[in-house]
Enzyme design. Structure first.
Site, PDB file in Angstrom:
ATOM      1  N   CYS A   2       0.816  -1.216   0.000  1.00  0.00           N
ATOM      2  CA  CYS A   2       0.000   0.000   0.000  1.00  0.00           C
ATOM      3  C   CYS A   2       0.853   1.271   0.000  1.00  0.00           C
ATOM      4  O   CYS A   2       2.004   1.285   0.443  1.00  0.00           O
ATOM      5  CB  CYS A   2      -0.976   0.048   1.173  1.00  0.00           C
ATOM      6  SG  CYS A   2      -1.952  -1.449   1.372  1.00  0.00           S
ATOM      7  N   ARG A   3       0.254   2.324  -0.468  1.00  0.00           N
ATOM      8  CA  ARG A   3       0.767   3.686  -0.402  1.00  0.00           C
ATOM      9  C   ARG A   3      -0.389   4.568   0.046  1.00  0.00           C
ATOM     10  O   ARG A   3      -1.532   4.344  -0.348  1.00  0.00           O
ATOM     11  CB  ARG A   3       1.266   4.183  -1.760  1.00  0.00           C
ATOM     12  CG  ARG A   3       2.349   3.350  -2.438  1.00  0.00           C
ATOM     13  CD  ARG A   3       3.760   3.647  -1.907  1.00  0.00           C
ATOM     14  NE  ARG A   3       4.031   2.908  -0.682  1.00  0.00           N
ATOM     15  CZ  ARG A   3       5.175   3.026   0.007  1.00  0.00           C
ATOM     16  NH1 ARG A   3       6.119   3.871  -0.411  1.00  0.00           N
ATOM     17  NH2 ARG A   3       5.367   2.318   1.096  1.00  0.00           N
TER      18      ARG A   3
END
Length: 258
Positions: A2-3
């Protein structure tokens, strides 16, 4: 894994924050530059934002990749906000819980995202379950580690902790239960951003006019970006940014959840 990104400042179109920068969150969904675990964030995305005079945020979430959603392109072009939290997801188990597992999670005025993974999930977190009231366990928004992390953070917020305290307490509990976990957490109430760096990258940039951005990685090459040291909690408001070290759970045992 994830970001994510949060912003506080003058109102601007979502696209200016999330799509237009050369290394935007949009681009990080297929080409992150500083992601230490995983390479493509195509298992869902979401954005939450606050409208003027409304403390409860709006959300737009989908189970697929952000680049495949034409409706988001229109939304990002026209919706303006001065407080935003957005994320793109690389799921541990692709497809698990679909849109319900996509950040940001929400309750009341709060938005939350988790970049990382709980080592040994779910067995490693079993002894933390009794710390949550049954109604909160039954209200989990998904069956993922991130949703359970959010439940513990939300419990602390409802117990009276401020944003940074809620994140710090939760990180300490998971770090003690599953020491190899990665716990980069991001939380906002529309007025303040709190975030932790624990096992993955975290950056911020702030200016008196354009506002403050806290993100997994810089969305451009501006020298104003500063990296947050690992094992740190960050608190940002329109007045500035504060950094504080997170305690090692091995040397400071936690009391039971209140």
């Amino acid at each position: 894994m994830c970001r994510h990104l949060a912003y506080l400042g003058p109102e601007q179109p979502l696209g200016r924050l999330l799509v237009e920068p050369p290394h935007s969150l949009y681009r990080q969904s297929w080409e992150p530059r500083r992601q230490r675990y995983g390479t493509v964030n195509a298992d869902g995305f979401g954005v939450g934002w606050y409208a003027p005079d409304d403390p409860a945020p709006a959300r737009y979430r989908r189970a697929g990749p952000i680049w495949a959603d034409q409706s988001f392109a229109d939304l990002a072009r026209v919706v303006r906000a001065g407080a935003v939290l957005a994320a793109v997801r690389d799921a541990t188990l692709a497809g698990a819980d679909a849109e319900a597992a996509a950040a940001p999670f929400a309750a009341g005025r709060w938005l939350f995202s988790h970049n990382g993974a709980i080592a040994g999930w779910p067995d490693s977190a079993a002894h933390l379950v009794p710390g949550l009231p049954p109604v909160e366990l039954l209200s989990l928004q998904a069956r993922t580690d991130s949703a359970f992390v959010w439940a513990l953070v939300l419990h602390r917020l409802r117990s009276g902790d401020d944003l940074a305290e809620a994140l710090g307490d939760t990180v300490g509990r998971f770090a003690a239960a599953a020491p190899a976990s990665r716990l980069n957490l991001l939380l906002t109430d529309g007025e303040t951003i709190a975030a932790t760096a624990w096992g993955d990258s975290l950056w911020y940039r702030t200016e008196p006019g354009p506002g403050t951005v806290v993100a997994s990685e810089p969305y451009d090459d501006d020298p104003l970006w500063q990296e947050v040291p690992d094992r740190t909690v960050l608190t940002a408001s329109r007045a500035g940014v504060l950094l504080a070290p997170l305690e090692d759970p091995a040397s400071s045992p936690k009391e039971p959840c209140r």
